[in-house]
Design a protein around this motif. Structure first.
Motif: not given
Length: 224
Positions: A171-180, A182-192
């Motif tokens: 999930s961390e890799r998805f967050m890093e690559k797609i949301w960036g 500096d994103s304020e999105a919570e990591i559970n957005v990956v599951w969504v």
């Protein structure tokens, strides 16, 4: 498509990032040349918008540094300078294009499309696994049963999964690559978004599935 914007003027940087995101680009923002180099070292981008006059490390040095390392990512230089010598310096350093401030947002978007077009054309525009095809040009996810046009982040997640079959992606890799970073999105957005993709694959009667490994990540695998 994921872009790195390196611009130290905060107001301009914020405005450009907003324009790019509204046009379905995923954007990371660097405020100086050193930060831009760190982003480029850690991330996988489809293009860079690079201001020449930046603190710590100037844009030309950033450009020369990544080119020496063999990084052929498309680069669009931004500068307030309009002299021919400056343009020649930037292009000789390895830039793909050059845009002088002030500029219109439509011209910026056109130049980004132009510089990334060749790279996109060089890559196979379609990724396939099982009975599923993902079209990079149209964002279309399809099977013989039907198709969906994916939203930007859905597409990026599916592209990562189908490009790395059976490989675990956290999930961390998805967050890093797609949301960036500096994103304020919570990591559970990956599951969504994984849930969105699973539903679409199910409706399309795909013979591949996204599997979750608890506290580890996700893999894309063909059904037995």
């Amino acid at each position: 498509m994921r872009l790195l914007l390196a611009e130290d003027e905060k107001a301009l940087s914020k405005a450009l990032a907003t324009i790019l995101e509204r046009n379905k680009y995923s954007v990371d923002v660097a405020c100086d040349g050193q930060e831009a180099l760190e982003y480029l070292e850690a991330g996988n981008y489809d293009g860079v918008i690079l201001d020449i006059m930046m603190p710590k490390v100037d844009g030309i040095t950033v450009l020369r540094t990544i080119r020496k390392k063999g990084n052929l990512i498309p680069v669009l230089l931004l500068t307030a300078k309009s002299e021919v010598d400056d343009k020649v310096l930037g292009l000789d350093a390895g830039a793909n294009d050059y845009l002088t401030k002030p500029f219109h947002s439509r011209e910026l978007l056109a130049r980004i499309r132009a510089m990334t077009r060749m790279r996109t054309a060089q890559a196979d525009s379609r990724l396939k696994m099982g009975n599923v095809t993902l079209d990079r040009a149209t964002y279309e996810l399809s099977t013989p049963t039907g198709s969906y046009r994916l939203a930007n982040k859905e597409f990026q997640m599916m592209e990562m999964l189908i490009s790395n079959p059976k490989n675990l992606i956290s999930s961390e890799r998805f967050m890093e690559k797609i949301w960036g970073y500096d994103s304020e999105a919570e990591i559970n957005v990956v599951w969504v978004y994984i849930s969105y993709l699973r539903k679409k694959l199910s409706v399309l009667h795909a013979n591949i599935q996204i599997k979750a490994q608890r506290n580890a990540g996700y893999t894309l695998e063909e059904m037995a």
